[in-house]
Design a protein around this motif. Structure first.
Motif, PDB file in Angstrom:
ATOM      1  N   GLY A  71       7.014   1.553   4.980  1.00  0.00           N
ATOM      2  CA  GLY A  71       6.983   2.253   6.144  1.00  0.00           C
ATOM      3  C   GLY A  71       6.583   3.450   6.004  1.00  0.00           C
ATOM      4  N   ILE A  72       6.131   4.189   7.204  1.00  0.00           N
ATOM      5  CA  ILE A  72       5.397   5.518   7.539  1.00  0.00           C
ATOM      6  C   ILE A  72       6.026   6.547   6.929  1.00  0.00           C
ATOM      7  CG2 ILE A  72       6.390   6.079   9.702  1.00  0.00           C
ATOM      8  CD1 ILE A  72       3.394   6.944  10.384  1.00  0.00           C
ATOM      9  N   VAL A  88       0.752  -1.094  -0.027  1.00  0.00           N
ATOM     10  CA  VAL A  88       0.057  -0.030   0.102  1.00  0.00           C
ATOM     11  C   VAL A  88       0.891   1.327  -0.009  1.00  0.00           C
ATOM     12  CG1 VAL A  88      -1.879   1.202   1.461  1.00  0.00           C
ATOM     13  CG2 VAL A  88      -1.914  -1.096   0.961  1.00  0.00           C
ATOM     14  N   MET A 140      -1.652  -2.326   5.257  1.00  0.00           N
ATOM     15  CA  MET A 140      -2.049  -1.377   5.988  1.00  0.00           C
ATOM     16  C   MET A 140      -1.465   0.045   5.476  1.00  0.00           C
ATOM     17  SD  MET A 140      -3.769  -1.595   8.892  1.00  0.00           S
ATOM     18  CE  MET A 140      -4.922  -3.299   8.562  1.00  0.00           C
ATOM     19  N   PRO A 141      -1.906   1.050   6.231  1.00  0.00           N
ATOM     20  CA  PRO A 141      -1.796   2.599   5.347  1.00  0.00           C
ATOM     21  C   PRO A 141      -0.212   2.544   4.948  1.00  0.00           C
ATOM     22  CG  PRO A 141      -3.246   2.826   7.076  1.00  0.00           C
ATOM     23  CD  PRO A 141      -2.735   1.200   7.346  1.00  0.00           C
ATOM     24  N   PHE A 142       0.522   2.119   5.636  1.00  0.00           N
ATOM     25  CA  PHE A 142       2.208   2.716   5.221  1.00  0.00           C
ATOM     26  C   PHE A 142       2.742   1.668   4.574  1.00  0.00           C
ATOM     27  CE2 PHE A 142       0.674   4.566   9.406  1.00  0.00           C
ATOM     28  CZ  PHE A 142       0.171   5.469   8.820  1.00  0.00           C
ATOM     29  N   GLY A 143       1.916   0.431   4.310  1.00  0.00           N
ATOM     30  CA  GLY A 143       3.056  -0.595   3.416  1.00  0.00           C
ATOM     31  C   GLY A 143       4.086  -1.112   3.776  1.00  0.00           C
ATOM     32  N   ALA A 144       4.818  -1.869   3.119  1.00  0.00           N
ATOM     33  CA  ALA A 144       6.114  -2.425   3.529  1.00  0.00           C
ATOM     34  C   ALA A 144       7.077  -1.451   3.593  1.00  0.00           C
ATOM     35  CB  ALA A 144       6.373  -3.504   2.239  1.00  0.00           C
TER      36      ALA A 144
END
Lengths: 177, 498
Positions: free
Chosen positions: B241-242, B75, B235-239
């Motif tokens: 990261g944020i 994502v 999830m919103p930050f994907g693999a």
């Protein structure tokens, strides 16, 4: 023109820069930017989400909140100062609150998933991701509406158009001379 | 129909290329001078500008690299798409009105022209023109290579062209691109963009519908398969990261208003009032076309994890594998034509602004006037630029990838960091100074160059482009605040007051 707003923008950029420095200095984790998938070449995984946010979660949350503030301030910079009425600022404030709400929902639903390991779904995506996909995109729609619907009131009024036409006429006359 | 899959795909691509050639011939008759060649005489309607704007935004990267990124990092890459509403909004709030006004008042034909007028500085013009030329070479080389690789993949599936080489594909695809850009200039570019944009929108919607039927449970089943394999990837930050995700949000969101090939199109509309329609139309088109990016990426990652298909050799194979496995030949034909459309619509925009920088802006910055017979030289330089970029692309492919990689650093992030503050803030703040602009441009170029050349890996996936952007923004405002407030020419003063 825009004398105070540019200082707010400058202060916000400096705060963002400060947060970025703090993240640089924070303790790093091996999967901070992901790891190679154990099974599939070319695919990456995030791994332990709790560990990834342990040292920088709050800083990253603040980074994005300030970025949302910066976006609203920059949009306001594109509107002539004399048209930035109380109603205008109320609208922009509402836009900022909506963006922050979406960001909070995304972040907190992600946190809830990290704690429980379960999630519900909305329109094909886990709830936290749905807030990202649909919510983030929708959060800027109030700005688009203000620009398109309020174009003649805030962006380019009839008076502006008249002034611009006069300017072009003056320039044309000068070049003829 | 399945037996003729390759022939149908080739047919669709040939029809599209023939259309481009005829558009070039048609536009040649409407191109009388350099203003027609570079800014279409500032006479385009809102539909044309909208489609040209969004189709130039979503390059071949969106159609090939985008699904590949979702396959690779989940994502995280969605942030480049969901930011589109903010990016377009800021572009219009900060740039669309004033760039069009300055273009009218000073008869500007390029972005460096506009900025030289705003800052009354030939140094600003020179630096922006050089930035554009460097960026254009990197962008063009990668786009031409992508176009040739796709063409080779399509043609090598037939008996007749089974052994076709990459060089031949580079020559053929570049020849079509050069022909319509040279003959019809920006008029040919924007009218091919209209068709290109329409094809991309149709392709996006049809692919989404196809993708939703791959798994019985639709998109939700696909996302739950990815989630079960690695929660963070879905999830919103994907693999990635944020910080990588939020960095893309920053660079792609604010940076859209700093992309020279996009903001130049804001100078081409017939009327400033059309902007109120162009903004929502561009955004709508972009979102429709970007459906392809999300849906192919998610389905291919889920299908590999679930064992439906074999793992891909390269993430960038995601789109072509999806088309060959899950779509019917007609849809594959439309999407492959859409892919060429996406690549060409970005390439033609870069050829145009690159030629303007070389024949108009750099000579003007150095010797105070542009060269004689601009229209002729614009055509010559367009050919030279495309040939040099194609040579770079081939050299990179066969010998050494470093050159294009370095020039590739002058991509979206460098344009964003070096141009956004100077243009988007500078057009809306009278206190902005030439010295502030020079500090912002130089810092952005240096940081991007250093990060790229040294191979520095920043913690938590922080992008070098993000650092460059924040530094250039800070320097632009900071230096402007401490340097002497400029005395603007009367016409610039009037424009900035409106």
């Amino acid at each position: 023109m825009h004398s105070k707003l540019i200082y707010v923008i400058f202060a916000t950029v400096l705060l963002i820069a400060g947060i970025l420095v703090a993240i640089f200095l924070a303790e790093s984790v091996p999967n901070g930017a992901g790891l190679a998938h154990a099974q599939f070449n070319g695919m990456r995984v995030g791994g332990n989400g709790v560990a990834r946010l342990e040292h920088i979660g709050t800083l990253a949350f603040a980074f994005q909140a300030l970025l949302l503030l910066l976006i609203v301030c920059l949009a306001a910079l594109g509107v002539a100062e004399e048209r930035r009425s109380k109603g205008f600022w109320a609208y922009m404030g509402g836009t900022l609150l909506f963006s922050l709400f979406v960001w909070w929902q995304m972040y907190s639903n992600h946190q809830a998933f990290l704690e429980t390991g379960v999630t519900s779904y909305f329109m094909g995506f886990p709830v936290a991701t749905a807030w990202q996909v649909y919510g983030t995109w929708l959060a800027a729609i109030p700005l688009i509406v203000l620009y398109s619907v309020g174009f003649r009131k805030f962006i380019f009024t009839d008076e502006d158009e008249e002034k611009f036409e006069q300017l072009l006429e003056q320039i044309a006359k000068k070049s003829e001379q | 129909m399945e037996a003729y899959r390759q022939e149908i795909i080739i047919g669709a691509v040939i029809i599209y290329m023939v259309f481009c050639i005829f558009t070039g011939l048609w536009a040649m008759r409407r191109t009388k001078n350099s203003s027609d060649f570079f800014v279409a005489g500032r006479g385009l309607g809102p539909v044309v500008v909208s489609l040209a704007l969004f189709s130039s935004t979503l390059s071949g990267f969106g159609f090939v690299g985008g699904p590949g990124l979702v396959y690779s990092i989940g994502v995280s890459s969605f942030w480049m798409i969901v930011i589109s509403s903010t990016g377009y909004a800021l572009g219009f709030f900060l740039v669309a009105k004033r760039i069009r006004m300055i273009a009218d008042v000073r008869n500007c034909i390029s972005l460096p022209d506009v900025l030289a007028a705003r800052y009354n500085s030939e140094a600003v013009r020179f630096l922006i023109a050089v930035t554009i030329v460097l960026g254009v070479m990197g962008y063009l080389a990668t786009q031409i290579l992508a176009m040739a690789v796709v063409m080779q993949a399509i043609l090598s599936g037939t008996a007749m062209f089974a052994d076709i080489g990459l060089v031949t594909c580079v020559v053929v695809s570049s020849a079509v691109l050069i022909f319509y850009c040279v003959t019809g200039g920006i008029i040919a570019s924007v009218y091919t963009d209209v068709v290109q944009g329409a094809i991309m929108m149709i392709a996006g919607v049809l692919i989404l519908l196809t993708a939703m039927s791959v798994f019985d449970g639709g998109m939700q089943e696909a996302t739950s398969i990815i989630l079960a394999d690695d929660g963070e990837a879905m999830m919103p930050f994907g693999a990635a990261g944020i910080m990588a995700s939020l960095g893309w949000f920053f660079v792609f969101g604010l940076g859209l208003a700093g992309q020279p090939h996009l903001v130049t199109k804001m100078m081409m509309n017939r009327s400033i009032s059309d902007n109120r329609i162009i903004l929502p139309m561009s955004l709508f088109g972009y979102v429709m076309a970007a459906l392809l990016w999300v849906s192919i990426g998610v389905i291919m990652r889920a299908a590999v994890i679930d064992g439906v298909i074999e793992p891909l050799a390269l993430p960038d194979d995601a789109a072509s594998f999806f088309l060959s496995i899950f779509t019917n030949p007609l849809l594959a034909g439309i999407v492959f034509a859409g892919l060429f459309a996406a690549i060409m619509s970005t390439s033609d925009a870069f050829l145009n602004i690159g030629a303007a920088a070389i024949i108009h802006d750099i000579p003007k910055a150095i010797r105070g006037k542009s060269i004689q017979n601009e229209l002729f030289w614009a055509r010559v330089v367009t050919v030279i630029l495309a040939v040099v970029a194609a040579s770079f692309a081939l050299y990179s492919h066969f010998q050494d990838a470093t050159l294009v990689a370095i020039l590739g650093a002058f991509g979206w992030a460098t344009f964003a960091a070096s141009i956004f503050p100077v243009l988007a803030i500078g057009l809306n703040w009278k206190g902005a100074t030439a010295l502030g602009a020079i500090a912002a441009i130089v810092s952005a170029l240096l940081i991007n160059f250093i990060v790229q050349l040294s191979g520095i890996v920043l913690p938590y996936g922080i992008l070098g482009g993000l650092v460059a952007f924040i530094v250039s923004l800070s320097l632009f405002i900071g230096v402007s605040l401490v340097t002497k407030k400029p005395e603007l020419d009367a016409d610039m003063q009037a424009v900035l007051n409106i």
